[in-house]
Design a protein around this motif. Sequence first.
Motif, PDB file in Angstrom:
ATOM      1  N   TRP A 153     -10.726   1.004  12.615  1.00  0.00           N
ATOM      2  CA  TRP A 153     -11.406   1.065  13.982  1.00  0.00           C
ATOM      3  C   TRP A 153     -12.948   1.475  14.186  1.00  0.00           C
ATOM      4  O   TRP A 153     -13.187   2.260  13.340  1.00  0.00           O
ATOM      5  CB  TRP A 153     -10.597   2.235  14.828  1.00  0.00           C
TER       6      TRP A 153
ATOM      7  N   ARG B 294     -15.956   1.784  17.224  1.00  0.00           N
ATOM      8  CA  ARG B 294     -16.053   1.914  18.628  1.00  0.00           C
ATOM      9  C   ARG B 294     -17.577   1.828  19.131  1.00  0.00           C
ATOM     10  O   ARG B 294     -18.609   1.709  18.218  1.00  0.00           O
ATOM     11  CB  ARG B 294     -15.721   3.590  19.078  1.00  0.00           C
TER      12      ARG B 294
ATOM     13  N   VAL C 147     -15.225   4.326  12.714  1.00  0.00           N
ATOM     14  CA  VAL C 147     -14.437   5.162  13.227  1.00  0.00           C
ATOM     15  C   VAL C 147     -13.749   5.774  12.177  1.00  0.00           C
ATOM     16  O   VAL C 147     -13.603   6.943  11.722  1.00  0.00           O
ATOM     17  CB  VAL C 147     -13.688   5.177  14.477  1.00  0.00           C
TER      18      VAL C 147
ATOM     19  N   ASP D 282     -16.539  10.942  23.089  1.00  0.00           N
ATOM     20  CA  ASP D 282     -15.679   9.935  22.556  1.00  0.00           C
ATOM     21  C   ASP D 282     -15.502   8.566  23.423  1.00  0.00           C
ATOM     22  O   ASP D 282     -14.992   7.603  23.175  1.00  0.00           O
ATOM     23  CB  ASP D 282     -14.379  10.439  22.223  1.00  0.00           C
TER      24      ASP D 282
ATOM     25  N   TYR E 167     -13.171   0.862  22.053  1.00  0.00           N
ATOM     26  CA  TYR E 167     -12.482   0.975  20.826  1.00  0.00           C
ATOM     27  C   TYR E 167     -11.927  -0.491  20.329  1.00  0.00           C
ATOM     28  O   TYR E 167     -11.290  -0.991  20.987  1.00  0.00           O
ATOM     29  CB  TYR E 167     -11.569   2.208  20.499  1.00  0.00           C
TER      30      TYR E 167
END
Length: 122
Positions: free
Chosen positions: A36, A38, A48, A90, A94
């Motif tokens: 992943w 982002r 990530v 955050d 994503y």
Amino acid sequence: QDRLIESGGGEVQAGGSLRLSCVASILGFGHYVMGWYRQAPEKEREFVAHIDWNGNNEYYAEAVKGRFTISRDNAKNEVYLQMNNLTPEDTAVYYCVAGADTDDIHRKPYFWGQGTRVTVSS
């Protein structure tokens, strides 16, 4: 056509949790390292987490270590990102990625999804 489709994004308050999913239509999914990335507003895309082909090894960016967990289900061609104790930092889109090995994941993943948006409010 090889592709990755993410889902599970949304809006959550700080301290909350979300679980992202990625369904992969990739021949030989079980042989790929999955990960992943982002991209936050006005920032560069960043790594990530990744997980190796059999799920035995995981690696996380320092910013998410201890809060995020990556997992995969090779029988379903799916990879997941469980995100706990979310903070406004955050907030990002994503992306699910796939690569032949961990070097590929960090340099130039073979496949990218279209992304799913996560917004964390304070």
